[in-house]
Design a protein around this motif. Sequence first.
Motif, PDB file in Angstrom:
ATOM      1  N   SER A 176      46.545  33.681  32.723  1.00  9.27           N
ATOM      2  CA  SER A 176      45.304  34.236  33.262  1.00  9.27           C
ATOM      3  C   SER A 176      44.282  34.394  32.150  1.00  9.27           C
ATOM      4  CB  SER A 176      45.545  35.612  33.896  1.00  9.27           C
ATOM      5  OG  SER A 176      46.466  35.532  34.954  1.00  9.27           O
ATOM      6  N   GLU A 207      37.333  35.164  36.704  1.00 12.93           N
ATOM      7  CA  GLU A 207      38.779  35.065  36.503  1.00 12.93           C
ATOM      8  C   GLU A 207      39.253  33.621  36.614  1.00 12.93           C
ATOM      9  OE1 GLU A 207      41.203  38.183  38.363  1.00 12.93           O
ATOM     10  OE2 GLU A 207      39.341  39.037  39.165  1.00 12.93           O
ATOM     11  N   VAL A 264      40.398  36.334  31.887  1.00 17.82           N
ATOM     12  CA  VAL A 264      39.275  37.044  32.497  1.00 17.82           C
ATOM     13  C   VAL A 264      38.136  37.104  31.485  1.00 17.82           C
ATOM     14  CG1 VAL A 264      38.429  39.266  33.332  1.00 17.82           C
ATOM     15  CG2 VAL A 264      40.670  38.430  34.058  1.00 17.82           C
TER      16      VAL A 264
END
Length: 208
Positions: free
Chosen positions: A133, A149, A135
Amino acid sequence: MTRRLGSGKLVIATHNAGKLKEISALLAPHGLDCISAGSLGLPEPAETGRTFVDNALIKARAAAEASGLVALADDSGLSVAALGGRPGVYTADWAERQWFEGEPGRDWFMAMGKVEGMLQAQGPDTPRDAWFSCVLALAWPDGETAVYEGRADGMLTWPPRGTLGFGYDPVFVPAGRSETFAEIDPQEKHRISHRADAFAKLVADQFG
């Protein structure tokens, strides 16, 4: 409607020269002059958030408030489905050596080994699904923020393979590929990575 970035200076909330270079290159076509929080002598705030979004906003807001300029921060990490999403926001913490593990600092092979050991402890049929991930958080000095995101799905492999990446890259095989992130040419990795996904969303929103 999302607030738009103008041209001019943008503080990248990092003290990492490599990260500044990478982000500067991504944003250069859009007329932004990127400078690091480190070059401005700004302190690094404590990342006390429970999510990637929390930590990215903490860093972006701190840099914007201290500099009086718009700031961009990122927070990223690896999540493993069979481990309940861990290490997640503690991705880097898992690489920190304890007092009995040698000199202070990060040992990524040790971190990869921790993940693999926990998976093996669950048995040979344990699913190895994982995702990276990223962000990105923008913060203006007046307190307004925007968040983007990105995600890259894949599977974990063992033993580690490749020397082109960093962190957990040598054990992560992105979906649809047979090579790990550490075996893929960096230019290609930048095209398919979680960070590329997040930046594509930022660019589309801010400059599209």
